[in-house]
Design an enzyme around this catalytic site. Structure first.
Site, PDB file in Angstrom:
ATOM      1  CG  HIS A  50      -1.763   1.232   1.308  1.00 20.41           C
ATOM      2  ND1 HIS A  50      -2.748   1.527   0.388  1.00 20.41           N
ATOM      3  CD2 HIS A  50      -1.748   2.277   2.169  1.00 20.41           C
ATOM      4  CE1 HIS A  50      -3.305   2.689   0.700  1.00 20.41           C
ATOM      5  NE2 HIS A  50      -2.719   3.169   1.769  1.00 20.41           N
ATOM      6  CG  ASP A  52      -0.419   6.081   2.176  1.00 18.68           C
ATOM      7  OD1 ASP A  52      -1.601   5.937   1.815  1.00 18.68           O
ATOM      8  OD2 ASP A  52       0.051   5.591   3.231  1.00 18.68           O
ATOM      9  CG  ASP A 174      -5.276   3.612   4.364  1.00 19.60           C
ATOM     10  OD1 ASP A 174      -5.787   3.260   5.449  1.00 19.60           O
ATOM     11  OD2 ASP A 174      -4.336   4.411   4.302  1.00 19.60           O
ATOM     12  CG  HIS A 424      -6.083   7.352   1.119  1.00 22.85           C
ATOM     13  ND1 HIS A 424      -5.739   6.603   0.013  1.00 22.85           N
ATOM     14  CD2 HIS A 424      -5.300   6.900   2.117  1.00 22.85           C
ATOM     15  CE1 HIS A 424      -4.794   5.740   0.352  1.00 22.85           C
ATOM     16  NE2 HIS A 424      -4.508   5.907   1.629  1.00 22.85           N
TER      17      HIS A 424
HETATM   18 ZN   LIG Z   1      -3.072   4.960   2.752  1.00 21.43          ZN
END
Ligand SMILES: [Zn+2]
Ligand SMILES: *[C@@H]1O[C@H](CO)[C@@H](O)[C@H](O)[C@H]1NC(C)=O
Ligand SMILES: *[C@@H]1O[C@H](CO)[C@@H](O)[C@H](O)[C@H]1NC(C)=O
Length: 983
Positions: A50, A52, A174, A424
């Site tokens: 994941h 970001d 997420d 996000h």
């Molecule tokens: Zn995230």
């Protein structure tokens, strides 16, 4: 007919090219899925990371693995390492999600690596999932920017890998709550399914018990099913591996020690634990397939650790099958798992509401980020407006837009900046301060590239190459040109497909000006003294003493020009005298103020003859510091947790000042405190009341974190109900202390009733609807009958333990706390007339006119007015996208902007003729695409799912009368690639 014939050839050509990259021995997609065992429990291991697109570090710092002292994370190494490991065994799989990172990495790879990666993709061993530029936030994003960022990522994947690069599954593991409009968008983009990790803990517990972790989400009340139906699954462990099975270098779980001759042999124990975990998990799901997310934040930098242990796990778990074990574990992907669910052919529960708000414990409601970083949220929204303008002018101005008299400009930089801003932890406001600055800087750089493009394009369209300036700081009344010039022209570009009337306020130093339109007609104008709050906010950044106020009217998808010259070069009269009048009104609305308090007291719609009691004031909730016996949870960037349900009033009374500006605008300034003020405005000819609030710097010297709201209290009998939009489109009903799909145990009477709004909220009863249109995403609630509260600003003293590691206390430009300013537009109507007013109003807030200025008098042959459309679009139709795709083609999206049944006049199917749209562009061909523009509409073929019967009647859709005439049904968006020629 000739044009139709050309279009046919054009499509044929596309089809030929289209079939090439998927050719030769590629078996990606569902066909490439591993075999499973029908009589066993199949455990799909999904290796994933994941990544970001900015959070604790900037997107570039994450890519390179820079600043590892903040967080150990380097995406380039992850991709290097995974590609290496995938080649070692064809059974291994990996999914990649964030195209912003993959794009950075791909650009740096050798031909050889690219060939290897392409092969892995063609064989389904590396699979793109989700595939947008980022994994967007769902609470604080606007659908226009979400669709754009998805399009950007999906296009890169298609351009690079063709059909095998097309993601089948949407993956929002997420984001902190899930918007119904996102699901609708994913469905219309052709995704077969959607998986996420976070939902309210009570909801999750119930779904586990009833085996409703997987469902069909019917994400629109207007679109005909299955257009907006999306199969949706809740992942079992968020997006982490089951406890004890994390084999990343960042984890501490025991590796599989499988040499029986060595100490610590642990295969039997690990296998047994895995079988237990698998059976436990299977108990909450309906089929004999379960999914395990094997990875987490920025994992797989040393992918060998993961793969080596998973290889062993698979080997030893499956070896037990010979002894009768019924568990089959395999490398898989979300789409391979999804395919098995589909083949199971079960009937799935139907979901029609959304997944807000999100709480992960009784006092831990993630409802603060709906408002966190209000200035970044506004800047992101304005940047969207500018990007759409930039895109449109690139098309309308032709090739000279990107390379013209003002140099090289482009829209790509801005597209990528907006792409990362949707992440996000970006527009959500949940990043570290230095990362927030980086997002803003990227948007500013993007706009700088667009500015050149816009200058070039306007030079082409107007024939004038004189220098043009854009005033970035009109919101604090700063614009050096208008402040000093004796005579200048102002170009107003309108990105909407209909004529708009828009109030303009320019910082000036004279007391009287002449403003004329393109016909030489004088436009009503007035200089008003610069308000004290604007002076305070501006400080030393400008020196205007007044604001020249007038209304402009700009043609659809085009511009007009106003000539402004000074008549009296003397400072405007200072403060206006307070008057006794306690009300202001225009043709449509009247507002009154209370004699003793100075607060608003009533609002009247003069057309419908309706009056409501309306008081409004500003309050702050005292943010919990976490020092509390029920829970240690403080308010922070994510979490909203007031110490008490009763907010403090900032001031029971407001000092007011009335200014009446001829026929253009009437306004009243209200002073609540040195850090809270408001201007109440009525513009002539407008059906909305404008409340311009200024909040900040929020004082914290008292040691108390503050969450500032404004509350509107009315005599509307709204009971417990209120309404909020989803990503700026369809509206959802909300009810206090209630969730449509489970029995809520309310544990936070305020924070647990907050919902995100992106464009509007309203309360209503049988007769009245009060709608508030906002200029950015915010948190909203209705705690009392007839009341609506909106959170405007937050300044906090503690971190909320969700990883960001900083209290949300924005310093602002002068390091004494951020000052935020914004607008709320209020309308009062009967409920059945409300949409006719708030739909165009909200669309106008999202796509604002772009003002630019040229000093002096325009040359005689300058073209002062232009419209790119033959006619204004019908009121129900919104031109959502007009963007250059490649040299000869343009992407357009036409949107029906009304929901079914919300408007008597506009909630009908409406037909638009593509060939009669543009005034300066000939449409030679049109091909319809999926919403994400990575698939031809005719090739879309989504998996089908059985669901329980819907309780509401299903809307029907109308058909196109002819190939050029396209019909839009309520809330429908249609995407076309147009082949165009400049006339
Ligand atoms: Zn995230
Ligand atoms: C799926 O189930 C339905 C009944 O729910 C049945 O009519 C249909 O034939 C089944 N399809 C397949 C492919 O088994
Ligand atoms: C996808 O990309 C291929 C080239 O890789 C192109 O030929 C095709 O037209 C693209 N598809 C769409 C829907 O744009």
């Amino acid at each position: 007919m000739a044009a139709l014939y050309i279009s046919f050839l054009f499509q044929l050509l596309f089809c030929l090219v289209f079939s090439l990259p998927t050719g030769r021995n590629s078996i990606c997609g569902y066909k490439s899925c591993p075999a499973t065992k029908p009589s066993m429990l199949n455990v799909h291991l999904v290796p994933h990371t994941h990544d970001d697109v900015g959070w604790l570090k900037t997107v570039d710092q994450y890519y390179h693995g820079d600043r590892n002292n903040i967080q150990h994370a380097g995406v380039q190494y992850i991709l290097d390492s995974v590609i290496d490991q995938l080649q070692k065994d064809p059974a291994r799989r990996f999914i990649y999600v964030e195209t912003a990172f993959f794009y950075r990495w791909w650009r740096q790879q050798s031909q050889n690596t690219r060939r290897i990666v392409t092969q892995l993709v063609n064989e389904g061993r590396l699979e793109f999932i989700n595939g947008g530029w980022c994994m967007s936030d769902e609470a604080t994003t606007h659908y226009s920017a979400v669709i754009d960022q998805m399009t950007l990522g999906l296009r890169f994947l298609n351009d690079t890998f063709g059909e095998c690069g097309r993601p089948r599954v949407a993956w929002h593991i997420d984001p902190f709550g899930h918007a119904r409009e996102h699901a609708s968008i994913f469905a219309q983009m052709g995704y077969d399914g959607f998986f996420f990790g976070r939902l309210d803990y009570q909801d999750k517990a119930r779904r586990m018990k009833t085996k409703e972790m997987e469902m069909l989400w019917r994400a629109s009340e207007s679109l005909t099913p299955p257009l907006a139906d999306l199969f949706t699954g809740v992942l079992p462990n968020g997006y982490n591996p089951p406890e004890g099975f994390c084999w990343d270098q960042s984890c501490n779980d025991a590796p599989i020690r499988d040499d029986p001759d060595l100490e610590d042999y642990n295969v039997d124990e690990i296998v047994q634990r895995f079988l237990n975990v698998s059976y436990n998990q299977a108990a909450f799901y309906k089929t004999n397939h379960i999914i395990m997310t094997m990875g987490s934040d920025f994992q797989y930098e040393n992918a060998n650790l993961w793969y080596k242990n998973m290889d062993k796990l698979i080997k030893y778990v499956n070896a037990l099958q010979a002894k009768g074990s019924k568990v089959n574990v395999l490398y898989s992907t979300p789409s391979c798992y999804l395919q098995e669910l589909n083949l199971a052919n079960l009937t799935w529960p139907l979901k029609t509401d959304d997944f807000f708000p999100y709480a992960d414990d009784a006092h831990d409601f993630w409802t603060g980020y709906f408002t966190s970083r209000p200035a970044l949220k506004l800047y992101e929204r304005l940047s969207n407006s500018r990007l759409q303008t930039c895109n449109q002018l690139e098309v309308l101005g032709g090739p000279k837009s990107t390379s013209g008299p003002f140099g090289e400009g482009d829209s790509d930089t801005m597209k990528r900046a907006m792409g990362v801003a949707q992440h996000h932890d970006a527009v959500s406001g949940t990043e570290k301060q230095h990362v927030a600055y980086d997002y803003a800087r990227r948007l500013a750089t993007g706009w700088a590239h667009c500015e050149v493009l816009v200058r070039n394009s306007l030079a082409v369209l107007s024939g004038s190459e004189s220098p043009r300036v854009f005033c970035e700081n009109l919101n604090i009344s700063v614009c050096p040109l208008t402040e000093s010039s004796q005579k200048f022209s102002m170009n107003v570009y309108n990105p909407l497909g209909r004529t708009v009337s828009w109030p303009v306020r320019l910082p000036v130093n004279g007391s009287l000006y002449s403003v004329t339109d393109t016909k030489g007609k004088t436009v009503d104008s007035q200089v008003v003294p610069l308000s004290k709050s604007t002076q305070q906010m501006r400080r030393n950044r400008g020196y205007a003493k007044g604001e020249l106020v007038f209304q402009v009217e700009a043609p659809p998808l085009g511009y007009t020009t106003y000539i402004i010259s000074i008549l009296k070069d003397e400072p405007p009269a200072s403060s206006p005298k307070p008057t006794a009048t306690r009300s202001i009104q225009n043709k449509f609305l009247k507002v009154t103020f209370d004699d003793t308090t100075g607060l608003l007291s009533s609002l009247t719609n003069l057309e419908t003859n309706q009056t409501i009691r309306l008081t409004q004031n500003f309050y702050w909730y005292n943010a919990s510091s976490g020092n509390n016996k029920e829970s240690r949870q403080p308010s922070g960037a994510y979490i909203f947790r007031p110490n008490s349900s009763d907010p403090f009033v900032i001031n029971k009374t407001a000092e007011i000042q009335i200014v009446t500006v001829s026929s253009t605008v009437q306004e009243v300034t209200q002073w609540f405190s040195p850090w809270v003020s408001q201007v109440v405005r009525l513009y002539e000819g407008h059906r909305e009341l404008e409340l311009e609030w200024t909040v900040g710097p929020v004082p914290i010297a008292d040691g108390l974190g503050k969450e500032v709201i404004t509350r509107l209290d009315t005599d509307i009998e709204s009971s417990d109900y209120f309404y909020t939009d989803s990503n700026g489109r369809e509206v959802l009903e909300r009810r206090k202390d209630y969730r449509p799909t489970w029995d809520l145990k309310q544990t936070e009477p305020i924070a647990g009733n907050y919902y995100p709004i992106n464009s509007r909220a309203y309360i209503k009863d049988d007769k009245h609807q009060l709608t508030v249109v906002t200029d950015r995403s915010q948190g909203v609630s209705s705690i009392y009958n007839g009341s609506l509260e909106i959170m405007l600003h937050r300044r906090l003293l503690y971190d909320d333990f969700r990883g960001v590691g900083e209290p949300l206390s924005e310093p602002g430009e002068f390091f004494d706390g951020l000052v935020a300013r914004g607008r709320l537009l209020l309308t009062l109507t009967p409920p059945n007339m409300a949409a006719d007013v708030h739909r165009p109003l909200a669309q106008g807030m999202v796509l604002q006119p772009l003002l630019s200025f040229q000093d002096g008098t325009p040359l005689a042959n300058t073209k002062l007015e232009f419209s790119g459309l033959q006619d204004a679009l019908p009121p129900a139709v919104h031109l959502l996208t007009l963007s250059q795709w490649d040299k000869d083609s343009v992407l357009i999206r036409l949107e029906h902007q009304y929901q079914a049944k919300e408007s008597k006049t506009h909630s009908q199917p409406i037909t638009v003729n593509l060939q009669k749209l543009f005034s300066t562009l000939e449409v030679l061909g049109a091909s319809e695409m999926s919403l994400g523009a990575n698939q031809w509409k005719e090739d879309m073929n989504r998996l089908q799912w059985n669901t329980a019967k819907a309780s509401k009647p299903l809307p029907l859709s109308a058909k196109d009368p002819s190939p050029w005439e396209v019909t839009l049904n309520p809330m429908e968006i249609r995407t076309f690639l147009l082949q165009l020629r400049q006339l």
